[in-house]
Design an enzyme around this catalytic site. Structure first.
Site, PDB file in Angstrom:
ATOM      1  CE1 TYR A 134      -4.241   1.784   0.654  1.00 15.99           C
ATOM      2  CE2 TYR A 134      -2.622   3.428   1.318  1.00 15.99           C
ATOM      3  CZ  TYR A 134      -3.907   3.102   0.938  1.00 15.99           C
ATOM      4  OH  TYR A 134      -4.868   4.086   0.821  1.00 15.99           O
ATOM      5  CD  GLN A 195     -11.700   2.238  -0.840  1.00 17.01           C
ATOM      6  OE1 GLN A 195     -11.869   2.254   0.377  1.00 17.01           O
ATOM      7  NE2 GLN A 195     -11.643   3.352  -1.569  1.00 17.01           N
ATOM      8  CG  ASN A 218      -6.334   7.009   5.727  1.00 18.12           C
ATOM      9  OD1 ASN A 218      -6.618   5.825   5.908  1.00 18.12           O
ATOM     10  ND2 ASN A 218      -6.940   7.744   4.805  1.00 18.12           N
ATOM     11  CB  SER A 241       6.975  10.117  11.596  1.00 22.00           C
ATOM     12  OG  SER A 241       8.350   9.896  11.405  1.00 22.00           O
ATOM     13  CD  GLN A 263      11.099  12.026  11.750  1.00 27.09           C
ATOM     14  OE1 GLN A 263      10.143  11.265  11.840  1.00 27.09           O
ATOM     15  NE2 GLN A 263      11.901  12.030  10.704  1.00 27.09           N
ATOM     16  CG  HIS A 266       6.733  12.970   8.598  1.00 26.01           C
ATOM     17  ND1 HIS A 266       6.651  12.409   7.358  1.00 26.01           N
ATOM     18  CD2 HIS A 266       7.999  12.715   9.036  1.00 26.01           C
ATOM     19  CE1 HIS A 266       7.803  11.833   7.042  1.00 26.01           C
ATOM     20  NE2 HIS A 266       8.643  12.010   8.038  1.00 26.01           N
ATOM     21  CD  GLU A 331       9.259   6.132  12.735  1.00 29.62           C
ATOM     22  OE1 GLU A 331       9.011   5.746  11.585  1.00 29.62           O
ATOM     23  OE2 GLU A 331       8.738   7.167  13.232  1.00 29.62           O
ATOM     24  CG  HIS A 332      13.337   7.977  12.804  1.00 30.57           C
ATOM     25  ND1 HIS A 332      12.049   8.460  12.675  1.00 30.57           N
ATOM     26  CD2 HIS A 332      13.573   7.210  11.721  1.00 30.57           C
ATOM     27  CE1 HIS A 332      11.535   8.007  11.547  1.00 30.57           C
ATOM     28  NE2 HIS A 332      12.421   7.244  10.950  1.00 30.57           N
ATOM     29  CG  ASP A 365      12.933   9.510   6.355  1.00 29.65           C
ATOM     30  OD1 ASP A 365      12.750   8.488   7.036  1.00 29.65           O
ATOM     31  OD2 ASP A 365      12.479  10.632   6.661  1.00 29.65           O
ATOM     32  CD  GLU A 419       0.863 -33.140  26.581  1.00 26.89           C
ATOM     33  OE1 GLU A 419       0.403 -33.361  25.436  1.00 26.89           O
ATOM     34  OE2 GLU A 419       1.698 -32.255  26.814  1.00 26.89           O
ATOM     35  CG  HIS A 424      -0.562 -37.340  20.288  1.00 28.56           C
ATOM     36  ND1 HIS A 424      -1.900 -37.145  20.102  1.00 28.56           N
ATOM     37  CD2 HIS A 424       0.065 -36.219  19.819  1.00 28.56           C
ATOM     38  CE1 HIS A 424      -2.096 -35.957  19.546  1.00 28.56           C
ATOM     39  NE2 HIS A 424      -0.912 -35.373  19.355  1.00 28.56           N
TER      40      HIS A 424
END
Length: 436
Positions: A134, A195, A218, A241, A263, A266, A331-332, A365, A419, A424
């Site tokens: 995506y 979708q 999103n 981010s 950052q 963003h 994250e960074h 990046d 068991e 088994h």
């Protein structure tokens, strides 16, 4: 322009409670979003292309009549590549090669070993058959996301890569299509939102079902990915981010200010945090930010981000700075310090670590090589960057010689009976070699 950024001190008794409040981020969508996404996902699952056409026309303001109109041909990808500025194409090509070269180091071979009685144990590494990527669309173009999500899949040996990208009002980004062509995407469909995720997860008459879905989006996309997890694999549910810069006070404050901006620009929910034992340096960075903000085209977003979720944190020393960094699990993480190789040994939690004063996060990046798809919102405590391993699966290999089976059966049988699983036990016992 004044920037009212939060200032914290590790010496405050309520420091960590204040820090945790600042870090808090609820990535869970509300009831209305979940209800909307559930309806979309179910409609696409049950109605296929007809639902896909309906939602694409409604949300992207298009007027397609057939799902075939959603696909972009390889010839169209190549044509888009010729329309993009040659300098950008050249940069994309170099970046793609660097990302490919880095991820080739992650390849893990299948392995096995043989025990004395002839029993063979091992692991078979197999790439996924088909992956969906995506890519956010519209007028915000993210060719770097194409490279970072596609190249490790290609290196892993994925047989087919399907890319989906929304095109609101029919707007198609040539630079994104050029990146898809350079990365070697197999098929591209101009569909987005929940979708698109549903189509990739369940398949339609036109879009094939995939084994895993990766890539940012999103809240509707993130909610849909979470909803279809289990039917397909997903990479992660990413939050905003974020960057945490640890600086000893010796880096140019303008550099640090711009690293924080990188950052903050963003979106309003992005998070930029500076940690330093030098209180005077924090003040210098504040001055730099207030001077440089006026030069930024996205200054309103930067200001909102910094004032809403940004912070300057004063600590006692570098040891404490690293403690704070490990607590945040950013994250960074930039280590803008002397001897970064010394301090990196103490870092336990970070998505990506940028070492030294000349290593801004922005290079990561786009073109450094390591993946920019990273764990956010503290999930670096247990998650890793996207990599080749995310596009492979592992199968255990077990081969028993007659002698090996007999030996293992004598261990398995009492455990199975313990068991209360008689079949088994008997299945194992049939393989026992009776000695005279």
């Amino acid at each position: 322009m004044n920037i009212n950024i939060t200032n914290l001190s590790s010496s405050d008794t309520d420091f960590y409670s204040k820090l945790n409040a600042l870090l808090a981020w609820d990535s869970v969508s509300d009831f209305d979003v979940q209800s909307s996404v559930l309806k979309i996902v179910n409609d696409v699952r049950l109605k296929g292309d007809s639902a896909l056409i309906e939602y694409t026309n409604r949300f992207d303001r298009r007027s397609i009549e057939s799902a075939n109109e959603l696909e972009i041909s390889k010839a169209q990808l190549q044509a888009a590549r010729t329309r993009v500025d040659s300098d950008i194409v050249a940069s994309l090509e170099v970046a793609a090669k660097r990302v490919k070269d880095y991820h080739e180091k992650q390849i893990q071979p299948s392995w096995q070993y043989q025990e004395e009685d002839g029993t063979v144990l091992g692991q078979k590494i197999t790439p996924l058959d088909r992956v969906g990527v995506y890519v956010p669309g519209g007028k915000a173009a993210y060719p770097s996301s194409v490279l970072m999500n596609v190249m490790p899949a290609k290196v892993a040996g994925v047989q087919e890569i399907i890319m989906v990208v929304p095109t609101p009002d029919g707007f198609v980004s040539d630079i994104v299509l050029a990146a898809a062509d350079i990365a070697g995407v197999d098929r591209v469909f101009t569909v987005g939102g929940a979708q698109a995720v549903a189509a990739l997860a369940y398949g339609t008459e036109t879009i094939p079902k995939v084994d895993k879905i990766v890539g940012p989006g999103n809240i509707y996309v993130a909610t849909a990915k979470k909803m279809v997890f289990g039917v397909v694999g997903i990479d992660m549910i990413a939050g905003p981010s974020e960057i945490l810069v640890v600086c000893d006070g010796k880096t140019d404050p303008d550099w640090i200010a711009m690293d924080l901006f990188s950052q903050a620009e963003h979106d309003e929910d992005a998070q930029s945090i500076l940690v330093s034992p030098d209180k005077a340096f924090l003040a210098k960075v504040q001055q730099s930010m207030e001077c440089l903000l006026e030069t930024q085209s996205r200054k309103s977003i930067i200001l909102s981000s910094l004032e809403g979720r940004g912070a300057f944190i004063h600590v006692e020393d570098m040891e404490q700075a690293i403690e704070v960094a490990n607590h945040v699990a950013a994250e960074h993480l930039e280590l803008s310090v002397d001897q970064p190789e010394k301090w990196v040994e103490k870092v336990r939690h970070a998505g990506a670590i940028f070492m030294g004063r000349h290593t801004p996060e922005a290079l990561g990046d786009y073109c450094a090589g390591p993946n920019h798809v990273l764990p956010t919102s503290g999930t670096a405590r247990f998650s890793s960057p996207l990599g080749v391993y995310d596009f492979q699966k592992r199968s255990s290999l077990i081969y028993c010689s007659p002698e090996g089976a007999s030996s293992l059966a004598k261990i398995a049988s009492p455990l199975a009976r313990g068991e209360s699983l008689e079949a088994h036990a008997l299945s194992a016992e049939y393989r026992i070699i009776e000695t005279q």
